[in-house]
Motif scaffolding. Structure first.
Motif, short mmCIF file in Angstrom:
data_model
loop_
_atom_site.label_atom_id
_atom_site.label_comp_id
_atom_site.label_asym_id
_atom_site.label_seq_id
_atom_site.Cartn_x
_atom_site.Cartn_y
_atom_site.Cartn_z
N PRO A 1 44.56 40.58 47.75
CA PRO A 1 45.92 40.55 47.21
C PRO A 1 46.67 39.25 47.48
O PRO A 1 47.70 38.99 46.87
N ASN A 2 46.16 38.41 48.36
CA ASN A 2 46.84 37.16 48.70
C ASN A 2 46.33 35.97 47.91
O ASN A 2 46.84 34.86 48.08
N LYS A 3 45.32 36.16 47.07
CA LYS A 3 44.78 35.07 46.27
C LYS A 3 45.11 35.29 44.80
O LYS A 3 45.23 36.43 44.36
N PRO A 4 45.21 34.22 44.03
CA PRO A 4 45.42 34.37 42.59
C PRO A 4 44.24 35.11 41.95
O PRO A 4 43.11 35.03 42.42
N MET A 5 44.53 35.82 40.88
CA MET A 5 43.50 36.61 40.20
C MET A 5 42.55 35.71 39.43
O MET A 5 42.97 34.89 38.63
N LYS B 1 51.86 39.78 39.48
CA LYS B 1 50.88 39.39 40.50
C LYS B 1 49.72 40.36 40.40
O LYS B 1 49.67 41.38 41.08
N TRP B 2 48.79 40.02 39.50
CA TRP B 2 47.70 40.92 39.15
C TRP B 2 46.85 41.29 40.36
O TRP B 2 46.41 42.43 40.47
N SER B 3 46.57 40.34 41.24
CA SER B 3 45.71 40.64 42.38
C SER B 3 46.35 41.68 43.29
O SER B 3 45.69 42.59 43.77
N GLN B 4 47.65 41.59 43.51
CA GLN B 4 48.34 42.58 44.34
C GLN B 4 48.38 43.93 43.64
O GLN B 4 48.17 44.97 44.26
N LEU B 5 48.64 43.93 42.33
CA LEU B 5 48.68 45.17 41.57
C LEU B 5 47.33 45.88 41.60
O LEU B 5 47.26 47.08 41.90
N LEU B 6 46.26 45.16 41.31
CA LEU B 6 44.93 45.78 41.30
C LEU B 6 44.53 46.27 42.69
O LEU B 6 43.93 47.34 42.82
N HIS B 7 44.86 45.52 43.72
CA HIS B 7 44.56 45.96 45.09
C HIS B 7 45.32 47.24 45.42
O HIS B 7 44.75 48.17 46.02
N ASN B 8 46.56 47.32 45.02
CA ASN B 8 47.38 48.50 45.31
C ASN B 8 46.90 49.75 44.57
O ASN B 8 47.09 50.86 45.07
N ILE B 9 46.28 49.59 43.41
CA ILE B 9 45.84 50.77 42.67
C ILE B 9 44.40 51.17 42.99
O ILE B 9 43.89 52.12 42.43
N GLY B 10 43.75 50.43 43.91
CA GLY B 10 42.46 50.89 44.38
C GLY B 10 41.29 49.94 44.27
O GLY B 10 40.20 50.28 44.68
N PHE B 11 41.47 48.77 43.69
CA PHE B 11 40.39 47.79 43.63
C PHE B 11 40.43 46.97 44.92
O PHE B 11 40.98 45.88 44.98
N THR B 12 39.82 47.52 45.97
CA THR B 12 39.94 46.92 47.29
C THR B 12 39.14 45.64 47.45
O THR B 12 39.36 44.91 48.40
N GLN B 13 38.21 45.34 46.53
CA GLN B 13 37.47 44.09 46.63
C GLN B 13 38.31 42.90 46.17
O GLN B 13 37.93 41.76 46.39
N VAL B 14 39.49 43.14 45.60
CA VAL B 14 40.39 42.07 45.18
C VAL B 14 41.28 41.70 46.35
O VAL B 14 41.90 42.55 46.98
#
Length: 56
Positions: A32-36, A17-30
Protein backbone atom coordinates in the motif's frame (compact mmCIF):
# COMPACT_ATOMS: atom_id res chain seq x y z
CA UNK A 1 -22.24 11.48 -10.27
CA UNK A 2 -20.21 8.91 -12.23
CA UNK A 3 -19.63 11.48 -14.96
CA UNK A 4 -18.35 13.97 -12.36
CA UNK A 5 -15.97 11.43 -10.88
CA UNK A 6 -14.64 10.51 -14.33
CA UNK A 7 -14.12 14.19 -15.17
CA UNK A 8 -12.36 14.76 -11.86
CA UNK A 9 -9.98 11.88 -12.47
CA UNK A 10 -9.28 13.09 -16.00
CA UNK A 11 -8.63 16.66 -14.86
CA UNK A 12 -6.37 15.49 -12.05
CA UNK A 13 -8.21 16.85 -9.04
CA UNK A 14 -9.41 13.42 -7.96
CA UNK A 15 -6.63 10.94 -7.23
CA UNK A 16 -7.23 7.31 -6.38
CA UNK A 17 -4.48 5.56 -4.46
CA UNK A 18 -5.05 2.22 -6.14
CA UNK A 19 -2.41 0.31 -4.17
CA UNK A 20 -3.97 1.31 -0.84
CA UNK A 21 -7.48 0.56 -2.11
CA UNK A 22 -6.57 -2.90 -3.42
CA UNK A 23 -4.65 -3.73 -0.24
CA UNK A 24 -7.62 -2.70 1.90
CA UNK A 25 -10.06 -4.88 -0.04
CA UNK A 26 -7.93 -7.99 0.31
CA UNK A 27 -5.10 -8.05 -2.24
CA UNK A 28 -2.42 -8.39 0.41
CA UNK A 29 0.41 -8.94 -2.09
CA UNK A 30 0.05 -5.25 -3.09
CA UNK A 31 2.27 -2.90 -1.07
CA UNK A 32 0.00 0.00 0.00
CA UNK A 33 2.97 2.37 0.31
CA UNK A 34 4.19 1.99 -3.28
CA UNK A 35 2.60 3.31 -6.48
CA UNK A 36 0.47 0.79 -8.34
CA UNK A 37 2.25 -1.10 -11.10
CA UNK A 38 -0.67 -2.39 -13.16
CA UNK A 39 1.32 -4.61 -15.53
CA UNK A 40 3.06 -6.37 -12.63
CA UNK A 41 -0.25 -6.80 -10.77
CA UNK A 42 -2.00 -8.32 -13.80
CA UNK A 43 0.90 -10.65 -14.63
CA UNK A 44 1.07 -11.88 -11.02
CA UNK A 45 -2.68 -12.51 -10.95
CA UNK A 46 -2.52 -14.46 -14.21
CA UNK A 47 0.42 -16.53 -12.97
CA UNK A 48 -1.40 -17.33 -9.72
CA UNK A 49 -4.54 -18.35 -11.59
CA UNK A 50 -2.63 -20.60 -14.00
CA UNK A 51 -0.72 -22.29 -11.16
CA UNK A 52 -4.01 -23.01 -9.36
CA UNK A 53 -5.43 -24.55 -12.55
CA UNK A 54 -2.39 -26.82 -12.98
CA UNK A 55 -2.64 -28.00 -9.35
CA UNK A 56 -6.19 -29.27 -9.82
Amino acid sequence: MVYGIAQGMRDGWLVVKWSQLLHNIGFTQVDPNKPMNWSEFIINRLENDSSKDSDE
